[in-house]
Design an enzyme around this catalytic site. Structure first.
Site, PDB file in Angstrom:
ATOM      1  NE  ARG A  55      -3.093   0.089   3.122  1.00 36.05           N
ATOM      2  CZ  ARG A  55      -2.578   0.409   4.319  1.00 36.05           C
ATOM      3  NH1 ARG A  55      -2.144   1.613   4.563  1.00 36.05           N
ATOM      4  NH2 ARG A  55      -2.524  -0.506   5.268  1.00 36.05           N
ATOM      5  CE1 TYR A 108     -13.307  10.434 -17.952  1.00 34.00           C
ATOM      6  CE2 TYR A 108     -13.250  10.605 -15.568  1.00 34.00           C
ATOM      7  CZ  TYR A 108     -13.430   9.850 -16.709  1.00 34.00           C
ATOM      8  OH  TYR A 108     -13.731   8.527 -16.597  1.00 34.00           O
ATOM      9  CG  ASP A 180      -6.918  15.129 -16.590  1.00 34.12           C
ATOM     10  OD1 ASP A 180      -6.126  14.494 -17.311  1.00 34.12           O
ATOM     11  OD2 ASP A 180      -8.029  14.686 -16.232  1.00 34.12           O
ATOM     12  CE  LYS A 205      -9.695   6.792 -19.827  1.00 31.34           C
ATOM     13  NZ  LYS A 205     -10.045   8.097 -19.271  1.00 31.34           N
TER      14      LYS A 205
HETATM   15  C1  LIG Z   1     -10.375   8.595 -18.073  1.00 33.75           C
HETATM   16  C2  LIG Z   1     -10.019   9.948 -17.616  1.00 33.75           C
HETATM   17  C3  LIG Z   1      -9.908  10.242 -16.253  1.00 33.75           C
HETATM   18  C4  LIG Z   1     -10.197   9.216 -15.177  1.00 33.75           C
HETATM   19  O1  LIG Z   1      -9.302   8.170 -15.235  1.00 33.75           O
HETATM   20  P1  LIG Z   1      -9.628   6.663 -14.712  1.00 33.75           P
HETATM   21  O2  LIG Z   1      -8.343   5.987 -14.928  1.00 33.75           O
HETATM   22  O3  LIG Z   1     -10.753   6.141 -15.537  1.00 33.75           O
HETATM   23  O4  LIG Z   1     -10.010   6.820 -13.277  1.00 33.75           O
HETATM   24  C5  LIG Z   1      -9.546  11.520 -15.899  1.00 33.75           C
HETATM   25  N1  LIG Z   1      -9.319  12.476 -16.815  1.00 33.75           N
HETATM   26  C6  LIG Z   1      -9.428  12.224 -18.135  1.00 33.75           C
HETATM   27  C7  LIG Z   1      -9.165  13.321 -19.113  1.00 33.75           C
HETATM   28  C8  LIG Z   1      -9.779  10.960 -18.584  1.00 33.75           C
HETATM   29  O5  LIG Z   1      -9.897  10.726 -19.893  1.00 33.75           O
END
Ligand SMILES: *Cc1c(COP(=O)(O)O)cnc(C)c1O
Length: 392
Positions: A55, A108, A180, A205
């Site tokens: 963890r 998002y 992000d 992604k």
């Molecule tokens: C998918 C996504 C997230 C969230 O990510 P997870 O791995 O699904 O929790 C956050 N920001 C963007 C731009 C995303 O495409």
């Protein structure tokens, strides 16, 4: 590792261990690690550590963090179980009762829900602004503003935030910025170079790139990531070593995959831009994009994500999604297979119609996440599906 290497080289070499003969990194599954002495035990549990209890960290995860940190030009990184794990753990670390956070109207869906539903419950104020307007960020700042959250290009409208301008504004007021960078990836855009304090990714992604990993990461100065790590050891949104290992493997080919997706997405954007059934194409690489000059200034490539609005509205978008053969109808992005989705349908569960309208998402909008298929095949597929739309 010499961090003056290019992102392409760092993605391959940043975690190289000269004492290790194996070329591919080992996958450590063990949860606890043992120590030979009381002193060694104390040592392995002091400060941030990756050989104590899973963890708290894990050696495979540490290599993933090293590669992502090098690619983003960050001092350190901390991987999490998902992108949302990175965002929620960061917000819980940096914000408390009485604080104020500024976000964007277009972000998002999970981030928007977190900011609108959970964060206010903790006694934290939230303001969402139009990201294309730097003055809107300035106007939103209050004496208790602690954090500004950015996402560029945003999803699904591919709007940009002037990262350098907002970061400079925040710095003037002693406010931290948190970006992000999932959609652009460090191949196309490096927010830390433009003055942002923290960057996060959904590694789910393009970073991992094969639609088989759920992971996230937050990156920045050690002083900040150490604080976020402290929270993380208690929240426990921990990435599995196998997902960390797969994400690391995916990162080795990120620059190739992004180069290809950049080229294919630009070609699709040009094709769609000239198609009579298409009202508007949102892609920062198109000269017609209202922020194309900003895109040229802050991005290297324009990414694999685009969206377009059909003249025929919601029904036409549904027909198109049913008619295309290569892309799967799916909500993710950045994988090897192209994915297509109708945001108005996808978010009907999460967001109310008012929230959708506020986020500026038209009913006939189609979001296209380009994969690695040949550009000619994707254009032929789209062309055929567009011609088959019922006249209205
Ligand atoms: C998918 C996504 C997230 C969230 O990510 P997870 O791995 O699904 O929790 C956050 N920001 C963007 C731009 C995303 O495409």
């Amino acid at each position: 590792m010499d961090t003056s290497f290019t992102v392409e080289t760092l993605l391959v070499h940043a975690d190289a261990d000269p004492t290790e003969a194996a070329i591919a990194p080992p996958l450590f599954a063990s949860v606890p690690f043992s120590a030979g002495s009381a002193e060694a035990f104390r040592e392995m549990n002091s400060g941030r550590h990756d050989r104590f209890y899973r963890r708290y960290g894990n050696p495979t995860q540490a290599r993933l963090e090293q590669v992502m940190a090098a690619a983003e030009g960050a001092e350190t990184g901390m991987a999490t179980a998902s992108g949302m794990g990175a965002i929620s753990t960061t917000l819980l670390t940096l914000l408390g009762r009485g604080d104020h956070v500024v976000g964007q109207r277009s972000m998002y869906g999970g981030t928007l829900s977190l900011l609108q539903e959970i964060v206010p419950r903790l006694g934290i104020e939230v303001t969402l602004v139009e990201q294309t307007d730097v003055d809107a960020f300035a106007a939103a700042i209050r004496p208790n503003t602690k954090l500004i959250m950015l996402e560029t290009p945003s999803n699904p409208l591919l709007r940009l935030t002037d990262v350098a301008a907002v970061a400079a504004l925040a710095r003037e007021h002693g406010i931290l910025t948190f970006a992000d960078n999932t959609v652009a990836t460090p191949v196309n855009h490096r927010p830390l170079d433009h003055g942002v304090d923290l960057v996060m990714h959904s590694l789910t992604k393009a970073a991992s790139g094969h639609s088989d990993v759920l992971a996230g990461i937050v990156l920045g100065r050690r002083e900040l990531t150490d604080r976020i790590w402290q929270t993380h050891t208690m929240i426990g949104a921990v990435v599995s070593p196998f997902d960390a290992w797969l994400a690391l493997r995916g990162l080795r080919t990120l620059s190739m995959r992004m180069d290809r997706q950049n080229r294919t997405a630009l070609a699709l954007a040009h094709f769609l831009d000239e198609h009579p059934a298409v009202r508007v194409v949102n892609y920062p690489g198109l000269p017609s994009h209202p922020q194309h000059a900003l895109a040229q200034r802050q991005m290297v490539g324009y990414g694999g994500l685009l969206s377009f609005e059909l003249d025929g509205g919601y029904q036409a978008a549904e027909e198109l999604l049913a008619a295309v053969e290569l892309p799967a109808r799916s909500s993710s992005l950045g994988g090897v297979r192209s994915l297509v989705v109708q945001p108005a349908a996808m978010w009907a569960q999460e967001l109310t119609e008012e929230q959708l309208a506020e986020a500026g998402v038209p009913a006939g909008l189609v979001r296209f996440a380009v994969g690695l298929e040949a550009e000619t095949d994707l254009i032929a597929d789209l062309s055929r599906a567009l011609s088959a739309l019922k006249p209205r």
